[in-house]
Motif scaffolding. Structure first.
Motif, PDB file in Angstrom:
ATOM      1  N   MET A   1      30.762  35.296   9.826  1.00  0.00           N
ATOM      2  CA  MET A   1      31.195  34.825  11.543  1.00  0.00           C
ATOM      3  C   MET A   1      31.478  35.871  12.322  1.00  0.00           C
ATOM      4  SD  MET A   1      32.972  31.802  12.786  1.00  0.00           S
ATOM      5  CE  MET A   1      32.358  31.210  13.239  1.00  0.00           C
ATOM      6  N   ASP A   2      31.099  36.570  13.108  1.00  0.00           N
ATOM      7  CA  ASP A   2      30.869  36.883  14.036  1.00  0.00           C
ATOM      8  C   ASP A   2      31.745  36.066  15.734  1.00  0.00           C
ATOM      9  OD1 ASP A   2      31.072  39.438  12.497  1.00  0.00           O
ATOM     10  OD2 ASP A   2      28.649  39.888  13.694  1.00  0.00           O
ATOM     11  N   VAL A   3      32.550  37.506  16.688  1.00  0.00           N
ATOM     12  CA  VAL A   3      32.958  36.805  17.482  1.00  0.00           C
ATOM     13  C   VAL A   3      33.505  37.893  18.582  1.00  0.00           C
ATOM     14  CG1 VAL A   3      35.471  35.566  18.832  1.00  0.00           C
ATOM     15  CG2 VAL A   3      34.533  34.603  16.081  1.00  0.00           C
ATOM     16  N   GLU A   4      32.955  37.554  19.346  1.00  0.00           N
ATOM     17  CA  GLU A   4      32.367  38.346  20.220  1.00  0.00           C
ATOM     18  C   GLU A   4      32.518  38.420  21.543  1.00  0.00           C
ATOM     19  OE1 GLU A   4      29.129  40.972  22.471  1.00  0.00           O
ATOM     20  OE2 GLU A   4      28.811  40.626  20.807  1.00  0.00           O
ATOM     21  N   VAL A   5      34.169  38.730  22.860  1.00  0.00           N
ATOM     22  CA  VAL A   5      34.369  37.590  23.656  1.00  0.00           C
ATOM     23  C   VAL A   5      34.186  39.386  25.041  1.00  0.00           C
ATOM     24  CG1 VAL A   5      36.339  37.940  24.718  1.00  0.00           C
ATOM     25  CG2 VAL A   5      36.589  37.050  22.462  1.00  0.00           C
ATOM     26  N   ASN A   6      33.897  39.065  26.169  1.00  0.00           N
ATOM     27  CA  ASN A   6      33.455  40.328  27.288  1.00  0.00           C
ATOM     28  C   ASN A   6      34.369  39.390  28.276  1.00  0.00           C
ATOM     29  OD1 ASN A   6      31.407  41.238  26.224  1.00  0.00           O
ATOM     30  ND2 ASN A   6      30.153  39.365  25.892  1.00  0.00           N
ATOM     31  N   ALA A   7      35.021  40.961  28.257  1.00  0.00           N
ATOM     32  CA  ALA A   7      36.392  39.909  29.225  1.00  0.00           C
ATOM     33  C   ALA A   7      35.602  41.551  30.631  1.00  0.00           C
ATOM     34  CB  ALA A   7      37.227  40.837  29.133  1.00  0.00           C
ATOM     35  N   ALA A   8      36.190  39.736  32.226  1.00  0.00           N
ATOM     36  CA  ALA A   8      34.958  41.009  33.093  1.00  0.00           C
ATOM     37  C   ALA A   8      35.986  40.355  34.590  1.00  0.00           C
ATOM     38  CB  ALA A   8      33.999  39.818  33.300  1.00  0.00           C
ATOM     39  N   GLY A   9      35.825  40.758  35.057  1.00  0.00           N
ATOM     40  CA  GLY A   9      36.679  39.854  36.888  1.00  0.00           C
ATOM     41  C   GLY A   9      37.989  41.186  37.043  1.00  0.00           C
ATOM     42  N   PRO A  10      38.213  40.878  38.089  1.00  0.00           N
ATOM     43  CA  PRO A  10      39.149  41.412  38.881  1.00  0.00           C
ATOM     44  C   PRO A  10      40.447  41.630  37.943  1.00  0.00           C
ATOM     45  CG  PRO A  10      38.945  39.632  40.531  1.00  0.00           C
ATOM     46  CD  PRO A  10      38.075  39.479  39.302  1.00  0.00           C
ATOM     47  N   LEU A  11      40.946  40.725  37.090  1.00  0.00           N
ATOM     48  CA  LEU A  11      42.307  40.402  36.163  1.00  0.00           C
ATOM     49  C   LEU A  11      41.595  41.942  35.392  1.00  0.00           C
ATOM     50  CD1 LEU A  11      44.943  38.988  35.683  1.00  0.00           C
ATOM     51  CD2 LEU A  11      43.545  37.828  34.568  1.00  0.00           C
ATOM     52  N   PHE A  12      40.900  41.830  34.616  1.00  0.00           N
ATOM     53  CA  PHE A  12      40.287  43.130  33.515  1.00  0.00           C
ATOM     54  C   PHE A  12      40.176  44.034  33.770  1.00  0.00           C
ATOM     55  CE2 PHE A  12      39.663  38.274  31.966  1.00  0.00           C
ATOM     56  CZ  PHE A  12      40.299  39.039  30.989  1.00  0.00           C
ATOM     57  N   THR A  13      39.697  44.319  35.731  1.00  0.00           N
ATOM     58  CA  THR A  13      39.170  45.641  35.793  1.00  0.00           C
ATOM     59  C   THR A  13      40.476  46.165  36.098  1.00  0.00           C
ATOM     60  OG1 THR A  13      38.839  44.729  37.778  1.00  0.00           O
ATOM     61  CG2 THR A  13      37.045  44.819  36.243  1.00  0.00           C
ATOM     62  N   GLY A  14      41.806  45.125  36.213  1.00  0.00           N
ATOM     63  CA  GLY A  14      43.226  45.998  37.658  1.00  0.00           C
ATOM     64  C   GLY A  14      42.355  46.241  38.678  1.00  0.00           C
ATOM     65  N   THR A  15      41.297  45.266  40.238  1.00  0.00           N
ATOM     66  CA  THR A  15      41.357  44.814  40.632  1.00  0.00           C
ATOM     67  C   THR A  15      42.067  43.911  41.578  1.00  0.00           C
ATOM     68  OG1 THR A  15      38.896  44.301  40.707  1.00  0.00           O
ATOM     69  CG2 THR A  15      39.839  46.286  40.620  1.00  0.00           C
ATOM     70  N   ALA A  16      42.624  42.917  40.466  1.00  0.00           N
ATOM     71  CA  ALA A  16      43.347  41.708  40.779  1.00  0.00           C
ATOM     72  C   ALA A  16      44.839  42.001  42.080  1.00  0.00           C
ATOM     73  CB  ALA A  16      43.535  40.434  39.076  1.00  0.00           C
ATOM     74  N   SER A  17      45.436  43.279  40.931  1.00  0.00           N
ATOM     75  CA  SER A  17      46.578  43.482  42.205  1.00  0.00           C
ATOM     76  C   SER A  17      46.396  44.113  43.439  1.00  0.00           C
ATOM     77  CB  SER A  17      47.917  44.240  41.041  1.00  0.00           C
ATOM     78  OG  SER A  17      48.735  45.298  41.935  1.00  0.00           O
ATOM     79  N   ALA A  18      45.159  44.782  43.672  1.00  0.00           N
ATOM     80  CA  ALA A  18      45.167  45.866  44.721  1.00  0.00           C
ATOM     81  C   ALA A  18      44.476  44.132  45.885  1.00  0.00           C
ATOM     82  CB  ALA A  18      43.962  46.453  44.536  1.00  0.00           C
ATOM     83  N   MET A  19      43.865  43.080  45.254  1.00  0.00           N
ATOM     84  CA  MET A  19      43.835  42.316  45.915  1.00  0.00           C
ATOM     85  C   MET A  19      44.977  40.980  46.407  1.00  0.00           C
ATOM     86  SD  MET A  19      40.119  41.144  43.878  1.00  0.00           S
ATOM     87  CE  MET A  19      40.042  39.630  44.098  1.00  0.00           C
ATOM     88  N   VAL A  20      45.580  41.264  45.625  1.00  0.00           N
ATOM     89  CA  VAL A  20      46.723  40.145  46.109  1.00  0.00           C
ATOM     90  C   VAL A  20      47.640  40.425  46.953  1.00  0.00           C
ATOM     91  CG1 VAL A  20      48.889  39.505  45.414  1.00  0.00           C
ATOM     92  CG2 VAL A  20      46.707  39.344  43.677  1.00  0.00           C
ATOM     93  N   THR A  21      47.634  42.171  46.853  1.00  0.00           N
ATOM     94  CA  THR A  21      48.179  43.209  47.773  1.00  0.00           C
ATOM     95  C   THR A  21      48.368  43.094  49.416  1.00  0.00           C
ATOM     96  OG1 THR A  21      48.864  44.634  46.161  1.00  0.00           O
ATOM     97  CG2 THR A  21      49.307  44.856  48.225  1.00  0.00           C
ATOM     98  N   ARG A  22      46.419  43.002  49.582  1.00  0.00           N
ATOM     99  CA  ARG A  22      45.965  42.425  50.687  1.00  0.00           C
ATOM    100  C   ARG A  22      45.275  41.099  51.045  1.00  0.00           C
ATOM    101  NH1 ARG A  22      41.608  45.204  47.540  1.00  0.00           N
ATOM    102  NH2 ARG A  22      40.095  43.393  47.788  1.00  0.00           N
ATOM    103  N   TRP A  23      45.681  40.322  50.141  1.00  0.00           N
ATOM    104  CA  TRP A  23      46.105  38.869  50.521  1.00  0.00           C
ATOM    105  C   TRP A  23      47.600  38.198  51.147  1.00  0.00           C
ATOM    106  CZ3 TRP A  23      43.050  36.603  45.705  1.00  0.00           C
ATOM    107  CH2 TRP A  23      42.064  36.528  45.550  1.00  0.00           C
TER     108      TRP A  23
END
Length: 124
Positions: A1-23
């Motif tokens: 059995m293999d489990v594969e997790v793909n993490a995507a989106g601003p939280l995982f790319t490091g852009t979430a902090s910049a987005m929150v700052t802009r908001w």
């Protein structure tokens, strides 16, 4: 059995902090502009003999990327109009208009709604 997790989106790319700052900056600016408009509106109601000078000195002062203040620019009789001057009680019966203090309470009551709306408007 293999489990594969793909993490995507601003939280995982490091852009979430910049987005929150802009908001946060956008919502803060919107709230500061509303507060400035509200101070001018209230002054229009309470000033007995307006010359226009005091109102022209009231403006938004950006104190940081997401920090704003509404100020009268240090007009010498500003504290007297607000009711916090040294001459309000001992020498005159004038208690001041409390414009900035009343608007501050309205801003605090409105802040949560303004920030939620700003974030909702900018969601991915």
């Amino acid at each position: 059995m293999d489990v594969e997790v793909n993490a995507a989106g601003p939280l995982f790319t490091g852009t979430a902090s910049a987005m929150v700052t802009r908001w946060t900056a956008a919502a803060g600016e919107e709230l500061a502009q509303w507060a400035d408009d509200e101070v001018h509106r209230v002054l229009g109601q309470v000033l007995q003999h307006p010359t226009g000078y005091y109102e022209s000195q009231v403006r938004v002062d950006r104190q940081g990327p997401d920090r704003f203040a509404i100020t009268d620019g240090g007009v010498v009789y500003g504290p007297w109009l607000e009711g916090i001057g040294s001459r309000n009680y001992p020498t005159t019966r004038f208690k001041g208009y409390s414009t900035f203090r009343r608007v501050k309470q309205r801003v605090e009551a409105r802040a949560d709604r303004t920030f939620r709306a700003a974030i909702k408007a900018r969601e991915l």
